[in-house]
Design a protein around this motif. Structure first.
Motif, PDB file in Angstrom:
ATOM      1  N   SER A  93      -5.225   6.897  18.762  1.00 42.82           N
ATOM      2  CA  SER A  93      -4.723   8.336  18.072  1.00 42.82           C
ATOM      3  C   SER A  93      -4.012   8.186  16.732  1.00 42.82           C
ATOM      4  CB  SER A  93      -3.709   9.000  18.944  1.00 42.82           C
ATOM      5  OG  SER A  93      -2.783   7.940  19.654  1.00 42.82           O
ATOM      6  N   ASN A  94      -3.387   7.035  16.536  1.00 41.42           N
ATOM      7  CA  ASN A  94      -2.673   6.655  15.331  1.00 41.42           C
ATOM      8  C   ASN A  94      -3.785   6.564  14.171  1.00 41.42           C
ATOM      9  OD1 ASN A  94      -0.425   5.991  16.706  1.00 41.42           O
ATOM     10  ND2 ASN A  94      -0.742   3.983  16.836  1.00 41.42           N
ATOM     11  N   ARG A  95      -5.062   5.860  14.260  1.00 39.88           N
ATOM     12  CA  ARG A  95      -5.890   5.950  13.299  1.00 39.88           C
ATOM     13  C   ARG A  95      -6.569   7.344  13.021  1.00 39.88           C
ATOM     14  NH1 ARG A  95      -7.827   2.069  10.829  1.00 39.88           N
ATOM     15  NH2 ARG A  95      -7.176   0.594  12.271  1.00 39.88           N
ATOM     16  N   ILE A  96      -6.521   7.938  14.047  1.00 39.43           N
ATOM     17  CA  ILE A  96      -7.227   9.297  13.833  1.00 39.43           C
ATOM     18  C   ILE A  96      -5.963  10.167  13.025  1.00 39.43           C
ATOM     19  CG2 ILE A  96      -7.402  11.674  15.131  1.00 39.43           C
ATOM     20  CD1 ILE A  96      -8.431   9.834  17.506  1.00 39.43           C
ATOM     21  N   VAL A  97      -5.026  10.124  13.175  1.00 45.79           N
ATOM     22  CA  VAL A  97      -4.056  10.945  12.351  1.00 45.79           C
ATOM     23  C   VAL A  97      -3.746  10.449  11.287  1.00 45.79           C
ATOM     24  CG1 VAL A  97      -1.494  11.864  12.360  1.00 45.79           C
ATOM     25  CG2 VAL A  97      -2.460  11.754  14.518  1.00 45.79           C
ATOM     26  N   ILE A  98      -3.851   9.339  11.016  1.00 47.07           N
ATOM     27  CA  ILE A  98      -3.748   8.588   9.507  1.00 47.07           C
ATOM     28  C   ILE A  98      -5.030   9.044   8.569  1.00 47.07           C
ATOM     29  CG2 ILE A  98      -3.461   6.501   8.153  1.00 47.07           C
ATOM     30  CD1 ILE A  98      -0.877   7.565   9.606  1.00 47.07           C
ATOM     31  N   ASP A  99      -6.296   9.076   9.293  1.00 49.06           N
ATOM     32  CA  ASP A  99      -7.386   9.465   8.619  1.00 49.06           C
ATOM     33  C   ASP A  99      -7.364  10.866   8.314  1.00 49.06           C
ATOM     34  OD1 ASP A  99      -8.413   6.896   8.861  1.00 49.06           O
ATOM     35  OD2 ASP A  99      -9.715   7.320  10.626  1.00 49.06           O
ATOM     36  N   VAL A 100      -6.804  11.694   9.413  1.00 54.55           N
ATOM     37  CA  VAL A 100      -6.996  13.331   9.011  1.00 54.55           C
ATOM     38  C   VAL A 100      -5.804  13.484   7.734  1.00 54.55           C
ATOM     39  CG1 VAL A 100      -6.265  15.441   9.960  1.00 54.55           C
ATOM     40  CG2 VAL A 100      -7.618  13.882  11.321  1.00 54.55           C
ATOM     41  N   ALA A 101      -4.774  12.514   7.814  1.00 52.59           N
ATOM     42  CA  ALA A 101      -3.868  12.874   6.646  1.00 52.59           C
ATOM     43  C   ALA A 101      -4.328  12.470   5.500  1.00 52.59           C
ATOM     44  CB  ALA A 101      -2.585  11.790   7.122  1.00 52.59           C
ATOM     45  N   VAL A 111       5.435   9.364   2.877  1.00 57.50           N
ATOM     46  CA  VAL A 111       5.290   9.633   4.218  1.00 57.50           C
ATOM     47  C   VAL A 111       6.584   9.584   4.925  1.00 57.50           C
ATOM     48  CG1 VAL A 111       3.780   9.076   6.270  1.00 57.50           C
ATOM     49  CG2 VAL A 111       2.828   8.985   3.931  1.00 57.50           C
ATOM     50  N   LEU A 112       6.408  10.514   6.181  1.00 55.72           N
ATOM     51  CA  LEU A 112       7.427  10.280   6.986  1.00 55.72           C
ATOM     52  C   LEU A 112       6.787  10.524   8.394  1.00 55.72           C
ATOM     53  CD1 LEU A 112      10.518  10.476   8.188  1.00 55.72           C
ATOM     54  CD2 LEU A 112      10.252  13.116   7.942  1.00 55.72           C
ATOM     55  N   GLU A 113       7.155   9.653   9.445  1.00 58.79           N
ATOM     56  CA  GLU A 113       6.533   9.755  10.725  1.00 58.79           C
ATOM     57  C   GLU A 113       7.771  10.168  11.764  1.00 58.79           C
ATOM     58  OE1 GLU A 113       4.621   7.602  14.576  1.00 58.79           O
ATOM     59  OE2 GLU A 113       4.729   6.391  12.522  1.00 58.79           O
ATOM     60  N   VAL A 114       7.754  11.031  12.320  1.00 57.39           N
ATOM     61  CA  VAL A 114       8.911  11.613  13.244  1.00 57.39           C
ATOM     62  C   VAL A 114       8.435  11.401  14.643  1.00 57.39           C
ATOM     63  CG1 VAL A 114       9.775  13.674  14.038  1.00 57.39           C
ATOM     64  CG2 VAL A 114       9.276  13.716  11.674  1.00 57.39           C
ATOM     65  N   GLY A 115       9.185  10.604  15.415  1.00 60.96           N
ATOM     66  CA  GLY A 115       9.005  10.080  16.835  1.00 60.96           C
ATOM     67  C   GLY A 115       8.035   9.126  16.458  1.00 60.96           C
ATOM     68  N   CYS A 116       8.457   7.800  15.856  1.00 62.71           N
ATOM     69  CA  CYS A 116       7.669   6.848  15.541  1.00 62.71           C
ATOM     70  C   CYS A 116       7.327   5.985  16.815  1.00 62.71           C
ATOM     71  CB  CYS A 116       8.195   6.002  14.261  1.00 62.71           C
ATOM     72  SG  CYS A 116      10.008   5.354  14.723  1.00 62.71           S
ATOM     73  N   LEU A 146       0.303   1.414  10.085  1.00 58.72           N
ATOM     74  CA  LEU A 146      -1.058   1.529   9.428  1.00 58.72           C
ATOM     75  C   LEU A 146      -0.894   2.429   8.052  1.00 58.72           C
ATOM     76  CD1 LEU A 146      -4.099   1.612   9.707  1.00 58.72           C
ATOM     77  CD2 LEU A 146      -4.023   3.567  11.245  1.00 58.72           C
ATOM     78  N   ALA A 147      -0.093   3.159   8.188  1.00 60.75           N
ATOM     79  CA  ALA A 147       0.159   3.999   6.995  1.00 60.75           C
ATOM     80  C   ALA A 147       0.695   3.130   5.902  1.00 60.75           C
ATOM     81  CB  ALA A 147       1.310   5.368   7.052  1.00 60.75           C
ATOM     82  N   ALA A 148       1.787   2.143   6.281  1.00 60.87           N
ATOM     83  CA  ALA A 148       2.159   1.189   5.106  1.00 60.87           C
ATOM     84  C   ALA A 148       0.998   0.555   4.656  1.00 60.87           C
ATOM     85  CB  ALA A 148       3.314   0.536   5.829  1.00 60.87           C
TER      86      ALA A 148
END
Length: 186
Positions: free
Chosen positions: A21-29, A37-42, A50-52
């Protein structure tokens, strides 16, 4: 939400080191080199890592109500700005981020409407908000189609534009990512 305790956080981190799910969200972003970037509930920080890796640790920040998770993430992603907080009380300036995302944590928020209002305020004009949850048929540890409709409606009330939901397969489940954009200043 007070968050996970030390033992629960470490147990959770062990079993959720790098979920798809991490890669999915980072790809959609669709992160770009100018994003902040801010991740909430990291949680344990796999998505933030991954974002970094894509835009640099100095361009990412995270909050989690669990001091244990915040410490884990600060160690995992040196250079990231990691703080202890929930979605309703994010301790960053309004307009500070071009992308804010949360992955399977919104269902834990004490007050979803307040959290959404806080996060939309933290977006810069043109910034994108992504809210990812496991798609469910009935309420539980994720989000139902009726809850998606309520979140989309609330985002519209908060002035967000382009509100839509992207659905992606994630192993044996479906990930629903509610996406919206803060309008450019008029």
């Amino acid at each position: 939400m007070s968050g996970f305790g030390a033992i629960t956080a470490r147990f959770y981190a062990w079993f959720n080191r790098n979920p798809p799910s991490n890669r999915i969200v980072i790809d959609v972003a669709e992160l770009g080199p100018d994003d902040r970037v801010l991740e909430v509930g990291c949680g344990p920080g796999a998505a933030l890592e991954l974002a970094a890796s894509r835009i640099g640790a100095e361009r990412v920040a995270a909050v989690d109500p669990s001091p244990t998770f915040a410490a884990m993430v600060a160690k995992r992603v040196p250079g990231a700005d990691v703080r202890v907080a929930g979605a309703e009380d994010v301790p960053f300036d309004d307009g500070a981020f071009t992308v804010i995302y949360t992955i399977m944590s919104m269902h834990h928020w004490d007050d979803r409407d307040d959290g959404l209002a806080t996060l939309t305020a933290k977006l810069a004009p043109g910034g994108r908000l992504l809210l990812a949850e496991r798609l469910l048929e009935k309420p539980g540890h994720g989000i139902t189609p009726a809850q998606i409709a309520a979140v989309e409606a609330r985002l519209g009330e908060l002035g967000q534009t382009g509100v839509h939901t992207v659905r992606r397969p994630d192993r044996r489940k479906t990930l629903a990512v509610v996406v919206s954009t803060r309008p450019l200043a008029s």
